[in-house]
Enzyme design. Structure first.
Site, PDB file in Angstrom:
ATOM      1  CG  HIS A   1      -2.171  -0.805   1.037  1.00  0.00           C
ATOM      2  ND1 HIS A   1      -3.317  -0.324   0.449  1.00  0.00           N
ATOM      3  CD2 HIS A   1      -2.434  -2.086   1.367  1.00  0.00           C
ATOM      4  CE1 HIS A   1      -4.250  -1.263   0.443  1.00  0.00           C
ATOM      5  NE2 HIS A   1      -3.726  -2.350   0.997  1.00  0.00           N
TER       6      HIS A   1
ATOM      7  CD  GLU B   1      -5.023  -8.883   2.880  1.00  0.00           C
ATOM      8  OE1 GLU B   1      -5.126  -7.913   2.100  1.00  0.00           O
ATOM      9  OE2 GLU B   1      -4.265  -8.882   3.857  1.00  0.00           O
TER      10      GLU B   1
END
Length: 236
Positions: free
Chosen positions: A136, A205
């Protein structure tokens, strides 16, 4: 070190830009900001930034989604995340698990090791090493789900950031339960729109997708025998 962190990075210098609000839904207020995550010194004025090429591909994914589901939108839960925020959320998640398990604080070293290994199954290490940035923190990764025309979330069977096997993208794939079959269909709709736009999905995820970072290059190489891509986005 995770396998994808061994991928080389050739930073392309592409700018970090805001995700255009007219195309998507957003998690507002942002969950991590509500918890007190330190965005104050960030290079972006909100979490809703990505590299320009990632934004372009995300718009393509939204277009793909609406071909079959014209009233649905991609909801942006999280996007660019400074390393300081990554550290904050790793610490927060560690403490939540420790509390849930009834641990005394400070947590004993042996128990701490077990919990942190569990945390790192889902959260990237908040590394400051330029060779191993959290996904991220590159501007090449984002967490998303789907909403309908009334801005209600489509049921994916588990919430974003849940630390359990239910977070695995194909967790419901072999279920015969009608509701769980629907959860899987919803996850597949999201995945297909993103994959067709050039993204890769995190193995653990259902909500995490990436493009241009180390994880994206590693997953692409794994899925395409003979491919030797490297990352084009490093830490921003």
């Amino acid at each position: 070190m995770k396998p994808y962190q061994q991928i080389a990075i050739d930073e392309c210098g592409e700018p970090l830009v805001p995700i255009p609000p007219e195309h998507f839904a957003f998690e507002i207020p942002h969950h991590y900001q509500k918890l007190g995550a330190p965005y104050d010194n960030s290079k972006a004025d909100s979490p809703y930034y990505l590299r320009q090429g990632v934004v372009d591909s995300l718009i393509a994914a939204q277009t793909q989604l609406q071909q079959n589901h014209p009233k649905w939108k991609i909801l942006i839960f999280d996007a660019y995340r400074p390393v300081e925020v990554q550290q904050f959320m790793v610490d927060y998640t560690f403490n939540q698990i420790a509390l849930a398990q009834g641990c005394d604080f400070p947590v004993s070293e042996d128990k701490r090791q077990v919990i942190i290994e569990h945390v790192y199954q889902f959260w990237a290490v908040p590394s400051l090493d330029r060779a191993t940035p959290p996904p991220h923190s590159t501007g090449g990764a984002l967490d998303i789900t789907l909403v309908d025309q009334n801005n209600r979330r489509i049921d994916m069977g588990s919430p974003i950031d849940e630390i359990s096997e239910r977070s695995y993208p194909d967790y419901f794939a072999n279920s015969n339960h009608p509701q769980e079959e629907q959860h899987h269909r919803h996850r597949q709709i999201l995945k297909n729109a993103m994959i067709n736009a050039g993204f890769q999905q995190h193995p653990n995820e259902w909500w995490h997708f990436c493009l241009g970072d180390q994880m994206w290059a590693w997953l692409t190489n794994q899925n395409n025998s003979g491919s030797q891509l490297i990352a084009r986005y490093g830490r921003y």
